[in-house]
Design an enzyme around this catalytic site. Structure first.
Site, short mmCIF file in Angstrom:
data_model
loop_
_atom_site.label_atom_id
_atom_site.label_comp_id
_atom_site.label_asym_id
_atom_site.label_seq_id
_atom_site.Cartn_x
_atom_site.Cartn_y
_atom_site.Cartn_z
N ASN A 29 34.36 26.67 36.50
CA ASN A 29 35.61 27.41 36.36
C ASN A 29 36.56 26.89 37.44
O ASN A 29 36.58 27.39 38.55
CB ASN A 29 35.35 28.91 36.51
N LYS A 35 34.81 27.99 40.85
CA LYS A 35 33.66 28.87 40.76
C LYS A 35 32.65 28.22 39.83
O LYS A 35 33.04 27.61 38.83
CB LYS A 35 34.06 30.25 40.22
N ARG A 51 35.84 26.22 31.73
CA ARG A 51 36.99 27.07 31.45
C ARG A 51 38.22 26.17 31.37
O ARG A 51 38.50 25.39 32.28
CB ARG A 51 37.18 28.09 32.56
N HIS A 104 43.48 34.17 30.73
CA HIS A 104 42.36 34.95 31.26
C HIS A 104 41.57 35.60 30.12
O HIS A 104 40.95 36.65 30.29
CB HIS A 104 42.84 36.06 32.23
N HIS A 156 43.56 42.22 35.09
CA HIS A 156 42.89 41.10 35.76
C HIS A 156 43.78 40.67 36.91
O HIS A 156 44.80 40.00 36.72
CB HIS A 156 42.68 39.95 34.77
N LEU A 157 43.40 41.08 38.12
CA LEU A 157 44.25 40.87 39.29
C LEU A 157 43.57 39.94 40.28
O LEU A 157 42.68 40.33 41.04
CB LEU A 157 44.55 42.22 39.97
N ARG A 205 53.16 32.87 41.72
CA ARG A 205 54.04 32.85 40.54
C ARG A 205 54.90 34.10 40.50
O ARG A 205 54.45 35.19 40.83
CB ARG A 205 53.22 32.74 39.26
N MET A 247 45.82 39.04 49.35
CA MET A 247 46.10 40.47 49.43
C MET A 247 45.48 41.10 50.67
O MET A 247 46.03 42.06 51.23
CB MET A 247 45.61 41.18 48.17
N ARG A 248 44.37 40.58 51.13
CA ARG A 248 43.75 41.12 52.34
C ARG A 248 44.68 40.96 53.54
O ARG A 248 44.85 41.87 54.35
CB ARG A 248 42.42 40.42 52.60
N ASN A 254 38.34 44.44 44.58
CA ASN A 254 38.12 44.64 46.01
C ASN A 254 39.21 45.38 46.76
O ASN A 254 38.97 45.87 47.86
CB ASN A 254 37.91 43.27 46.68
N GLU A 266 33.35 35.90 33.86
CA GLU A 266 33.84 34.82 33.00
C GLU A 266 32.79 33.74 32.80
O GLU A 266 32.70 33.13 31.73
CB GLU A 266 35.10 34.22 33.61
#
Length: 403
Positions: free
Chosen positions: A11, A18, A94, A183, A211-212, A244, A286-287, A337, A387
């Site tokens: 992927n 991944k 993928r 996705h 799906h974030l 994006r 985001m963390r 998460n 996935e």
């Protein structure tokens, strides 16, 4: 002679790879791993041999996807499950954009590669990485079937009223302009897994899937079939993402060209690579953004608020599309998460039947779980996406049909 039963799933994302090696006799994982921050000085590869339980980590610059995939092959070989194994049946890849041609898993040949390459302009962050994965895996094991599983396939059930843009249909058809969505493997897996979590068949359940991740998309799934999704002709449309912009007045592009003097390539790069969270505050993790928010950083706080505002708009819109919603499911890196994102996205939507239990939301876990109070009319769930399992299953089924 023993029939090969293993599938390696690659992927390849815009800045990550991944991978999982699965034995399809029981869908068990033999090895899993992640290469992240490709192209940066802080690249990281984490590889786990599930059979032994050993986890190894590499830190340091990984220049590109070709280097990343070769490093993955070396890690697999160290565990005795490398690409030269006779037990390997196929590699499943993928591929983000399949256009109008690819609506199901496809055995890759030169013609397929040419078409995937032709679609790069509408998936500039992903199709090049997907192609690199295919070509590198093919070079390492040229005799092995390589299968493409397309993100766009799950969304082909959208009605024309959702898939069409309001432009001259003759021009749209000539240039294959329509909303494809992305996705898809994740939305398909998560919507089915959410139904199971509720103890129901997918045909009985309406689900909004969020799906974030660095890329982000929403979908409205009615009785197991996608009826709307936030991404469009390309993965640029919809939610605010890592780099994006998501939804944008199309006239902004004309303005940047005519008044700003920017070329089309410059505008493309701006909207795909230097916008979203990164464009707003200089971070797309985001963390890190939440850490900055907690420290009082106003720039990060505004970026977070814009992200949540767009997310809420889509949740509300898909309530209207579906009419009845049984569950809202959060998935992917941020969705699984970031408790703060989930809480903020649902806050204020109590009139729609949505609520989050603070304790349940704060708890971490790898299994699908409900985070809404028992009294909530609409279930709110965290459902880790898979996935790779979805891709492996489709790949193995196709190879079985071809053999």
């Amino acid at each position: 002679m023993t029939t090969p039963t293993r599938v390696l799933v690659l992927n390849s994302g815009s800045s990550s790879v991944k991978y999982q090696l699965l034995d399809m006799r029981d869908s068990s994982r033999l090895a899993v791993g992640l290469v992240e921050r490709i192209g940066e000085q802080t690249s990281r590869l984490e590889h786990t041999c599930v059979m032994s339980g050993e986890t190894r980590e590499q830190n340091g610059p990984i220049a590109d996807h070709d280097a990343a995939l070769k490093a993955v092959a070396e890690e697999l070989s160290r565990d005795g499950v490398g690409l030269d194994s006779p037990e390997l049946a196929a590699v499943g890849h993928r591929v983000v954009h399949g256009g109008m041609f690819f609506t199901e898993p496809t055995l890759i040949d030169d013609a397929v590669l040419t078409e995937i390459e032709r679609l790069i302009p509408v998936a500039p962050l992903h199709n090049p990485a997907n192609l690199t994965g295919i070509r590198t895996a093919t070079a390492l094991r040229p005799d092995l079937p390589q299968v493409a599983v397309f993100d766009t396939a799950f969304h082909t059930t959208m009605p024309e009223s959702a898939a069409r843009y309001a432009i001259d249909p003759r021009i749209a058809d000539r240039h294959r302009i329509r909303r494809y969505g992305f996705h898809g493997t994740s939305h398909a897996y998560v919507s089915r897994r959410t139904a199971r979590l509720l103890g129901k068949d997918p045909s009985e359940v309406n689900v909004i899937v969020l799906h974030l991740g660095n890329g982000a998309s929403a979908s409205a799934v009615e009785k197991g079939r996608c009826v709307d999704t936030s991404m469009g002709l390309t993965p640029l449309e919809g939610l605010v993402m890592g780099t994006r912009s998501g939804d944008l007045d199309p006239a902004v592009i004309f303005h940047l060209a005519r008044v700003g003097g920017m070329s089309m390539d410059e505008i493309d790069g701006l909207l795909n690579k230097r916008s979203g969270l990164f464009g707003l505050c200089g971070d797309n993790d985001m963390r890190e953004i939440r850490r900055r928010v907690d420290e009082g950083d106003e720039e990060a706080a505004l970026a977070f608020d814009i992200y949540i505002h767009r997310l809420k708009k889509y949740i509300g819109a898909y309530f209207a599309v579906l009419g009845r919603v049984d569950a809202v499911a959060f998935t992917a890196g941020v969705g699984e998460n970031a408790a703060a994102v989930r809480a903020a996205a649902v806050a204020g939507l109590e009139p729609l039947g949505l609520a989050v239990d603070g304790g349940l939301n704060a708890a971490r876990g790898r299994e699908p779980r409900l985070i809404s109070p028992a009294s909530a009319r609409v279930a709110v769930a965290v459902v880790p996406t898979d996935e790779e399992l979805e891709i492996a299953t489709q790949t193995y089924e196709l190879i079985g049909k071809k053999s």
